[in-house]
Motif scaffolding. Structure first.
Motif, PDB file in Angstrom:
ATOM      1  N   VAL A 110      44.957  65.875  23.472  1.00 50.16           N
ATOM      2  CA  VAL A 110      45.832  65.807  22.296  1.00 50.16           C
ATOM      3  C   VAL A 110      46.235  67.214  21.854  1.00 50.16           C
ATOM      4  N   ASP A 111      45.338  68.196  22.042  1.00 49.98           N
ATOM      5  CA  ASP A 111      45.642  69.573  21.638  1.00 49.98           C
ATOM      6  C   ASP A 111      46.571  70.266  22.633  1.00 49.98           C
ATOM      7  N   ILE A 112      46.721  69.710  23.839  1.00 48.70           N
ATOM      8  CA  ILE A 112      47.599  70.300  24.854  1.00 48.70           C
ATOM      9  C   ILE A 112      48.977  69.655  24.823  1.00 48.70           C
ATOM     10  N   CYS A 113      49.004  68.328  24.724  1.00 46.61           N
ATOM     11  CA  CYS A 113      50.269  67.576  24.753  1.00 46.61           C
ATOM     12  C   CYS A 113      50.830  67.477  23.335  1.00 46.61           C
ATOM     13  N   THR A 114      51.464  68.551  22.879  1.00 43.52           N
ATOM     14  CA  THR A 114      51.937  68.608  21.498  1.00 43.52           C
ATOM     15  C   THR A 114      53.418  68.286  21.344  1.00 43.52           C
ATOM     16  N   GLU A 115      54.139  68.085  22.466  1.00 41.16           N
ATOM     17  CA  GLU A 115      55.586  67.875  22.381  1.00 41.16           C
ATOM     18  C   GLU A 115      56.029  66.620  23.131  1.00 41.16           C
ATOM     19  N   VAL A 116      55.177  65.607  23.183  1.00 41.43           N
ATOM     20  CA  VAL A 116      55.518  64.366  23.883  1.00 41.43           C
ATOM     21  C   VAL A 116      56.633  63.639  23.119  1.00 41.43           C
ATOM     22  N   PRO A 117      57.737  63.255  23.788  1.00 46.06           N
ATOM     23  CA  PRO A 117      58.854  62.594  23.101  1.00 46.06           C
ATOM     24  C   PRO A 117      58.426  61.295  22.438  1.00 46.06           C
ATOM     25  N   GLY A 118      59.015  61.032  21.263  1.00 42.24           N
ATOM     26  CA  GLY A 118      58.747  59.792  20.556  1.00 42.24           C
ATOM     27  C   GLY A 118      57.488  59.793  19.720  1.00 42.24           C
ATOM     28  N   VAL A 119      56.745  60.897  19.749  1.00 42.06           N
ATOM     29  CA  VAL A 119      55.524  60.976  18.940  1.00 42.06           C
ATOM     30  C   VAL A 119      55.857  61.750  17.676  1.00 42.06           C
ATOM     31  N   ASP A 120      55.999  61.062  16.578  1.00 41.36           N
ATOM     32  CA  ASP A 120      56.373  61.681  15.325  1.00 41.36           C
ATOM     33  C   ASP A 120      55.132  62.103  14.550  1.00 41.36           C
ATOM     34  N   GLU A 121      55.258  63.165  13.774  1.00 44.90           N
ATOM     35  CA  GLU A 121      54.099  63.621  13.010  1.00 44.90           C
ATOM     36  C   GLU A 121      53.722  62.637  11.904  1.00 44.90           C
ATOM     37  N   GLU A 122      54.692  61.898  11.407  1.00 45.23           N
ATOM     38  CA  GLU A 122      54.410  60.949  10.332  1.00 45.23           C
ATOM     39  C   GLU A 122      54.327  59.543  10.923  1.00 45.23           C
ATOM     40  N   ARG A 123      53.106  59.005  10.974  1.00 43.79           N
ATOM     41  CA  ARG A 123      52.937  57.660  11.524  1.00 43.79           C
ATOM     42  C   ARG A 123      51.716  56.988  10.900  1.00 43.79           C
ATOM     43  N   CYS A 124      51.822  55.672  10.829  1.00 46.31           N
ATOM     44  CA  CYS A 124      50.762  54.879  10.213  1.00 46.31           C
ATOM     45  C   CYS A 124      49.836  54.246  11.232  1.00 46.31           C
ATOM     46  N   VAL A 125      50.283  54.117  12.471  1.00 37.93           N
ATOM     47  CA  VAL A 125      49.466  53.514  13.517  1.00 37.93           C
ATOM     48  C   VAL A 125      49.414  54.472  14.702  1.00 37.93           C
ATOM     49  N   PRO A 126      48.360  54.401  15.513  1.00 34.55           N
ATOM     50  CA  PRO A 126      48.299  55.249  16.708  1.00 34.55           C
ATOM     51  C   PRO A 126      49.448  54.933  17.666  1.00 34.55           C
ATOM     52  N   ILE A 127      49.896  55.933  18.396  1.00 38.03           N
ATOM     53  CA  ILE A 127      50.959  55.780  19.385  1.00 38.03           C
ATOM     54  C   ILE A 127      50.421  56.221  20.740  1.00 38.03           C
ATOM     55  N   THR A 128      50.626  55.395  21.774  1.00 41.57           N
ATOM     56  CA  THR A 128      50.116  55.686  23.114  1.00 41.57           C
ATOM     57  C   THR A 128      51.269  56.028  24.041  1.00 41.57           C
ATOM     58  N   LYS A 129      51.125  57.144  24.774  1.00 42.80           N
ATOM     59  CA  LYS A 129      52.146  57.604  25.710  1.00 42.80           C
ATOM     60  C   LYS A 129      51.476  58.018  27.020  1.00 42.80           C
ATOM     61  N   PRO A 130      52.127  57.773  28.174  1.00 46.19           N
ATOM     62  CA  PRO A 130      51.573  58.245  29.459  1.00 46.19           C
ATOM     63  C   PRO A 130      51.818  59.738  29.644  1.00 46.19           C
ATOM     64  N   VAL A 131      50.783  60.460  30.060  1.00 44.67           N
ATOM     65  CA  VAL A 131      50.906  61.902  30.297  1.00 44.67           C
ATOM     66  C   VAL A 131      50.103  62.290  31.531  1.00 44.67           C
ATOM     67  N   GLN A 132      50.251  63.546  31.945  1.00 49.51           N
ATOM     68  CA  GLN A 132      49.441  64.157  32.993  1.00 49.51           C
ATOM     69  C   GLN A 132      49.164  65.592  32.572  1.00 49.51           C
TER      70      GLN A 132
END
Length: 359
Positions: A110-132
Motif C-alpha cells: 500500500v505504501d508503494i502503490c500510491t497512484e493506482v487509477p480509480g483509488v480515491d483518497e476519500e472513500r467509505c469502503v475498501p477498494i481492491t485493485k490488481p497490481v504487481q
C-alpha cells in the motif's frame, strides 16, 4: 644444529648442561606456587548474523500474498528500490519506492502503490485493485509481489463523513478538447461537422469514481472529405518490369516509375511511388540512373546522347538526361532538382536524350 639439540635436552632433562661454543639456554624454573589456572571473567560479546536463505543471499525479499507485506533479508544495509505496475505489463507505473534496508525490515505494498487509477483518497469502503510490485537491488531483480496481486486500499473516512459524502457527491468537469477536424459528427440537415469531448467525473465515497465522456458538435476549421487523387508525374521508360512491390503490374519488358500526389482538404499533400508497364521505345534500353561514361568526343548534345546507345538529342521531352562534368557524362532519369546536377555541375550542362525514331 647444536643450539637445537641443547634446547631439546634442556626441555627433557631439567638440570643437564650443554657444552657448546654457542650461547646456552637458561634452565626452566617453575614457580613454587604453581597451581591450576583460575578462570577470568570476560564480558560476553553477542554477534548476530542474518539467517541465510540458500541461493538468495546477500539480498532477498519475500512477500506475504495475504497481507501484501514484504520482508527483506540482507547481510548488511543495502539500497533497494521497487516499482508498482499493472500485473504482467510492467507499465504504466503506479508508484515507486526506495530505501536502505536492514535485515528483517518490511514494507507494505500500500505504501508503494500510491497512484493506482480509480483509488480515491476519500472513500467509505475498501477498494481492491490488481497490481504487481517488483523489487531491485545490487543491480538485479530480487523478488516480487504478484504478478497478480489484488491489493486492497482501506477506507479512509469516518461514518459521519461518509454520510455527508453520499448526500453530496463531488462532480469534476474537465475542459473541452479541441474541435477535431478528422472526426466527422452527424448533424442531420446541417451536413457534416466536427465534435469535441470532455470528461465528467462523479466521485462517490462508497463507490469510487464514475467517469463519463460528453460529446457535442462544433464548428471546425476544416472538414476532411479526401483523399483526392492528384497529378502523377512519370519518369523515363526503363528496361525490365515493375519492382516486386508492384507485382500486379509485372510482365512487360519495360516500365515507368512515377510519383503520384494526393491532395487533402485539411492537411498538406502527400506523395507516393507508382509504377506502370510500358512499351520499350524502338527496342532501346534506357541507361540506369547514375550510369557514368568517360567521354572524349565532340562536346555537343548529339554526340553525347549517341555515346549511350541508340539515342538522339531532343528539344522536346527526354527519355533521360545527361549531366556533364569534364570528361564524365552521367545519366539521370529526372531533370536535376535545383541548380546543379548530382556531380555538382550547373544545370546549363544538361543534355536531353530520346530513343532514335526508326521511322
Amino acid at each position: 644444529m647444536k643450539f637445537t639439540r641443547c634446547l631439546t635436552a634442556v626441555l627433557l632433562v631439567g638440570g643437564v648442561a650443554c657444552q657448546s661454543d654457542n650461547p646456552t639456554v637458561p634452565d626452566i624454573v617453575l614457580p613454587e606456587t604453581a597451581s591450576t589456572p583460575v578462570p577470568v571473567e570476560v564480558e560476553p560479546q553477542i554477534i548476530t548474523a542474518p539467517q541465510a536463505t540458500p541461493g538468495e543471499l546477500p539480498l532477498w525479499v519475500k512477500c506475504n500474498q495475504a497481507t501484501g507485506v514484504c520482508t527483506f533479508g540482507t547481510d548488511k544495509p543495502r539500497p533497494v528500490d521497487a516499482v508498482c505496475t499493472y500485473p504482467g505489463e510492467n507499465h504504466p507505473i503506479w508508484g515507486t519506492w526506495n530505501a536502505v534496508i536492514n535485515d528483517g525490515d518490511t514494507v507494505s505494498a500500500v505504501d508503494i502503490c500510491t497512484e493506482v487509477p480509480g483509488v480515491d483518497e476519500e472513500r467509505c469502503v475498501p477498494i481492491t485493485k490488481p497490481v504487481q510490485v517488483d523489487f531491485h537491488g545490487m543491480g538485479r531483480h530480487i523478488g516480487h509481489l504478484g504478478p497478480l496481486y489484488n491489493l486492497t486500499f482501506p477506507a479512509t473516512l469516518s461514518p459521519e463523513e461518509c454520510d455527508e459524502c453520499r448526500e453530496e457527491p463531488v462532480i469534476e468537469v474537465g475542459p473541452w478538447s479541441d474541435c477535431e477536424p478528422f472526426v466527422v459528427f452527424s448533424t442531420g440537415d446541417n451536413g457534416a461537422g466536427c465534435q469535441r469531448t470532455r470528461t465528467v467525473t462523479t466521485i462517490f465515497c462508497d463507490e469510487g469514481r464514475h467517469v463519463e465522456v460528453e460529446m457535442e458538435p462544433c464548428e471546425c476549421v476544416c472538414v476532411e472529405t479526401g483523399p483526392h487523387e492528384g497529378e502523377t508525374v512519370w519518369g523515363s521508360i526503363q528496361e525490365g518490369s515493375c519492382p516486386e512491390t508492384f507485382s500486379a503490374l509485372t510482365g512487360e519488358k519495360c516500365h515507368q516509375d512515377g510519383t503520384q500526389t494526393t491532395t487533402w482538404d485539411c492537411r498538406e499533400p502527400t506523395e507516393s511511388s507508382v509504377c506502370r508497364p510500358a512499351e520499350c521505345p524502338n527496342g532501346c534500353v534506357i541507361p540506369e540512373a547514375g550510369t557514368t561514361l568517360s567521354f572524349h568526343g565532340p562536346a555537343n548534345c548529339e554526340a553525347e546522347c549517341e555515346a549511350f546507345g541508340d539515342y538522339e538529342c531532343s528539344d522536346n521531352g527526354a527519355d533521360f538526361w545527361i549531366c556533364k562534368a569534364g570528361n564524365d557524362r552521367i545519366a539521370e532519369h529526372e531533370f536535376p532538382d535545383g541548380d546543379t546536377c548530382r556531380n555538382g555541375k550547373d544545370v546549363s550542362h544538361v543534355r536531353a536524350c530520346v530513343c532514335e525514331d526508326d521511322d
